[in-house]
Design a protein around this motif. Sequence first.
Motif, PDB file in Angstrom:
ATOM      1  N   TYR A 196       0.800  -1.216   0.000  1.00  0.00           N
ATOM      2  CA  TYR A 196       0.000   0.000   0.000  1.00  0.00           C
ATOM      3  C   TYR A 196       0.838   1.274   0.000  1.00  0.00           C
ATOM      4  N   SER A 197       0.217   2.335  -0.461  1.00  0.00           N
ATOM      5  CA  SER A 197       0.760   3.687  -0.304  1.00  0.00           C
ATOM      6  C   SER A 197      -0.405   4.654  -0.227  1.00  0.00           C
ATOM      7  N   ALA A 198      -0.139   5.838   0.341  1.00  0.00           N
ATOM      8  CA  ALA A 198      -1.173   6.866   0.491  1.00  0.00           C
ATOM      9  C   ALA A 198      -0.583   8.205   0.058  1.00  0.00           C
ATOM     10  N   HIS A 199      -1.459   9.075  -0.534  1.00  0.00           N
ATOM     11  CA  HIS A 199      -0.944  10.258  -1.215  1.00  0.00           C
ATOM     12  C   HIS A 199      -1.855  11.463  -0.950  1.00  0.00           C
ATOM     13  N   TYR A 200      -1.239  12.535  -0.479  1.00  0.00           N
ATOM     14  CA  TYR A 200      -1.961  13.783  -0.239  1.00  0.00           C
ATOM     15  C   TYR A 200      -1.609  14.765  -1.349  1.00  0.00           C
ATOM     16  N   LEU A 201      -2.622  15.138  -2.120  1.00  0.00           N
ATOM     17  CA  LEU A 201      -2.465  16.059  -3.246  1.00  0.00           C
ATOM     18  C   LEU A 201      -3.406  17.232  -3.011  1.00  0.00           C
ATOM     19  N   PRO A 202      -2.899  18.378  -2.573  1.00  0.00           N
ATOM     20  CA  PRO A 202      -3.790  19.482  -2.205  1.00  0.00           C
ATOM     21  C   PRO A 202      -4.508  20.131  -3.381  1.00  0.00           C
ATOM     22  N   ASP A 203      -3.981  20.017  -4.588  1.00  0.00           N
ATOM     23  CA  ASP A 203      -4.656  20.569  -5.761  1.00  0.00           C
ATOM     24  C   ASP A 203      -5.871  19.691  -6.071  1.00  0.00           C
ATOM     25  N   GLU A 204      -7.075  20.238  -5.902  1.00  0.00           N
ATOM     26  CA  GLU A 204      -8.292  19.432  -5.964  1.00  0.00           C
ATOM     27  C   GLU A 204      -8.519  18.793  -7.333  1.00  0.00           C
ATOM     28  N   SER A 205      -8.300  19.530  -8.397  1.00  0.00           N
ATOM     29  CA  SER A 205      -8.540  18.965  -9.721  1.00  0.00           C
ATOM     30  C   SER A 205      -7.544  17.848 -10.023  1.00  0.00           C
ATOM     31  N   PHE A 206      -6.301  18.050  -9.629  1.00  0.00           N
ATOM     32  CA  PHE A 206      -5.291  17.012  -9.809  1.00  0.00           C
ATOM     33  C   PHE A 206      -5.626  15.794  -8.961  1.00  0.00           C
ATOM     34  N   ALA A 207      -6.015  16.032  -7.706  1.00  0.00           N
ATOM     35  CA  ALA A 207      -6.371  14.927  -6.815  1.00  0.00           C
ATOM     36  C   ALA A 207      -7.561  14.145  -7.346  1.00  0.00           C
ATOM     37  N   ASP A 208      -8.559  14.835  -7.886  1.00  0.00           N
ATOM     38  CA  ASP A 208      -9.718  14.144  -8.430  1.00  0.00           C
ATOM     39  C   ASP A 208      -9.327  13.222  -9.585  1.00  0.00           C
ATOM     40  N   ALA A 209      -8.464  13.701 -10.464  1.00  0.00           N
ATOM     41  CA  ALA A 209      -8.031  12.889 -11.603  1.00  0.00           C
ATOM     42  C   ALA A 209      -7.243  11.672 -11.129  1.00  0.00           C
ATOM     43  N   VAL A 210      -6.327  11.871 -10.175  1.00  0.00           N
ATOM     44  CA  VAL A 210      -5.540  10.756  -9.658  1.00  0.00           C
ATOM     45  C   VAL A 210      -6.437   9.766  -8.925  1.00  0.00           C
ATOM     46  N   ASP A 211      -7.400  10.269  -8.163  1.00  0.00           N
ATOM     47  CA  ASP A 211      -8.300   9.390  -7.416  1.00  0.00           C
ATOM     48  C   ASP A 211      -9.087   8.485  -8.357  1.00  0.00           C
ATOM     49  N   ARG A 212      -9.561   9.038  -9.462  1.00  0.00           N
ATOM     50  CA  ARG A 212     -10.298   8.208 -10.428  1.00  0.00           C
ATOM     51  C   ARG A 212      -9.403   7.098 -10.973  1.00  0.00           C
ATOM     52  N   TYR A 213      -8.172   7.450 -11.259  1.00  0.00           N
ATOM     53  CA  TYR A 213      -7.224   6.447 -11.748  1.00  0.00           C
ATOM     54  C   TYR A 213      -6.962   5.372 -10.690  1.00  0.00           C
ATOM     55  N   LEU A 214      -6.765   5.793  -9.436  1.00  0.00           N
ATOM     56  CA  LEU A 214      -6.431   4.839  -8.386  1.00  0.00           C
ATOM     57  C   LEU A 214      -7.584   3.889  -8.090  1.00  0.00           C
ATOM     58  N   ARG A 215      -8.808   4.365  -8.209  1.00  0.00           N
ATOM     59  CA  ARG A 215      -9.951   3.479  -7.995  1.00  0.00           C
ATOM     60  C   ARG A 215      -9.946   2.348  -9.020  1.00  0.00           C
ATOM     61  N   ARG A 216      -9.672   2.686 -10.267  1.00  0.00           N
ATOM     62  CA  ARG A 216      -9.592   1.648 -11.302  1.00  0.00           C
ATOM     63  C   ARG A 216      -8.379   0.746 -11.076  1.00  0.00           C
ATOM     64  N   GLU A 217      -7.281   1.353 -10.657  1.00  0.00           N
ATOM     65  CA  GLU A 217      -6.058   0.571 -10.453  1.00  0.00           C
ATOM     66  C   GLU A 217      -6.238  -0.442  -9.326  1.00  0.00           C
ATOM     67  N   ARG A 218      -6.921  -0.062  -8.244  1.00  0.00           N
ATOM     68  CA  ARG A 218      -7.124  -0.989  -7.129  1.00  0.00           C
ATOM     69  C   ARG A 218      -7.929  -2.205  -7.560  1.00  0.00           C
ATOM     70  N   VAL A 219      -8.926  -1.993  -8.386  1.00  0.00           N
ATOM     71  CA  VAL A 219      -9.713  -3.115  -8.903  1.00  0.00           C
ATOM     72  C   VAL A 219      -8.832  -4.024  -9.755  1.00  0.00           C
ATOM     73  N   ALA A 220      -7.997  -3.417 -10.598  1.00  0.00           N
ATOM     74  CA  ALA A 220      -7.120  -4.198 -11.473  1.00  0.00           C
ATOM     75  C   ALA A 220      -6.089  -4.981 -10.661  1.00  0.00           C
ATOM     76  N   ILE A 221      -5.562  -4.374  -9.605  1.00  0.00           N
ATOM     77  CA  ILE A 221      -4.576  -5.061  -8.764  1.00  0.00           C
ATOM     78  C   ILE A 221      -5.216  -6.258  -8.072  1.00  0.00           C
ATOM     79  N   ALA A 222      -6.423  -6.082  -7.539  1.00  0.00           N
ATOM     80  CA  ALA A 222      -7.116  -7.191  -6.880  1.00  0.00           C
ATOM     81  C   ALA A 222      -7.352  -8.342  -7.854  1.00  0.00           C
ATOM     82  N   GLN A 223      -7.733  -8.009  -9.082  1.00  0.00           N
ATOM     83  CA  GLN A 223      -7.955  -9.043 -10.081  1.00  0.00           C
ATOM     84  C   GLN A 223      -6.643  -9.729 -10.465  1.00  0.00           C
ATOM     85  N   GLU A 224      -5.578  -8.957 -10.556  1.00  0.00           N
ATOM     86  CA  GLU A 224      -4.280  -9.542 -10.906  1.00  0.00           C
ATOM     87  C   GLU A 224      -3.802 -10.511  -9.832  1.00  0.00           C
ATOM     88  N   ILE A 225      -3.981 -10.143  -8.561  1.00  0.00           N
ATOM     89  CA  ILE A 225      -3.602 -11.047  -7.476  1.00  0.00           C
ATOM     90  C   ILE A 225      -4.400 -12.341  -7.565  1.00  0.00           C
TER      91      ILE A 225
END
Length: 381
Positions: A339-368
């Motif tokens: 795991y890792s955790a990330h604080y990104l104070p720029d809201e628009s940047f954080a929103d874009a990264v968050d959307r990516y990470l949600r998809r990535e977490r699903v993909a990682i679970a499936q890969e495992i």
Amino acid sequence: MSLRIRMIERLSEISREAWDAVANPPGAAYDPFLSWNFLEALESSGCAAEDTGWGPKHLLAEDEATGALVGALPLYLKGHSYGEFVFDHGWANAFETAGGQYYPKLLTAIPFTPATGRRVLASHRDVQVALVEAARHVVGEWGLSSWHVLFPEEDAWQALGEAGLLKRCDIQFIWTNRGYGSYDDFLADLSSRKRKALRKERVAACEGLTIEALRGSDLTEHHWDVFFACYQETGARKWGTPYLNREFFALIHERMADDVLLVMARNEAGYIAAALNFIGSHALFGRYWGILEHRDNLHFELCYHRAIDFAIEHRLERVEAGAQGPHKMPRGYRPQAVYSAHYLPDESFADAVDRYLRRERVAIAQEIEDLETEMPFKQDL
């Protein structure tokens, strides 16, 4: 408790005893990478320093009434993203393409060490919260792009998510001890074909060689000289420039020899390969390996099989053999989420990264889940 949070720029500004009391408190699993001895050796050797892009900015939480240290947060001001093993180069490129400045950034991690462990070093929840808020405050006060917490334990990862940090997953391959009494007991859990393959691999790797497992007083400067030559040769091929210098390993020898397992192979002419491990109370952590004379399968023997041998003999719960490595799977190392955790104070940047990470977490679970079907264990395991 009334708290005072302050920042230090060298771990030598605080005593070994005070730091270790919060980093490896009584009753908690001993983590060699969190010890003052290890982290301060990185700093005083110049490996983790401003000149290398690892400027120490550790946060300390003290009882305002007594001055006693009650918590700490390892923190570095990073001028790049090397030596972290959680890749955010794409984020940096996107942020800077949009006109921002990604570096420097704040980082909570063990330099050059992709091992899971405690990161917010406090037993009291209020102290943990205060340290997290202090790190976020530093990001805002200094106008930084981000703060990243790498390889926290799962509970801490969840808590950081609740505090507003974005949650990311990746995969490592970790060997788990199921109460084995010997390496043969472990092999008995594997399918017949895989069991035979590993026996054959080990015999072939060791032919004509003597394998030594050294720790504590058995280690000499000569052993470290050979290891460092191996480390430099392999590090130069893999990374271009090895991260650690000889002075760092000299300090580790002086301070932490009992926490080190150095597995070495030699022929009639001398040593040809070495693998360095650090020993915790519950786990063996494989870190660096190098070879001076090519030998098929010797990497697997020194880094994986011998680590399993040691873990079984010393009743350790697991072997963490570092980043990367689907090639570890045939040797019994299973895919697990890290795991890792990330604080990104720029809201628009954080929103874009968050959307990516949600998809990535699903993909990682499936890969495992998919990788588990390729493990060499018998079907009921």
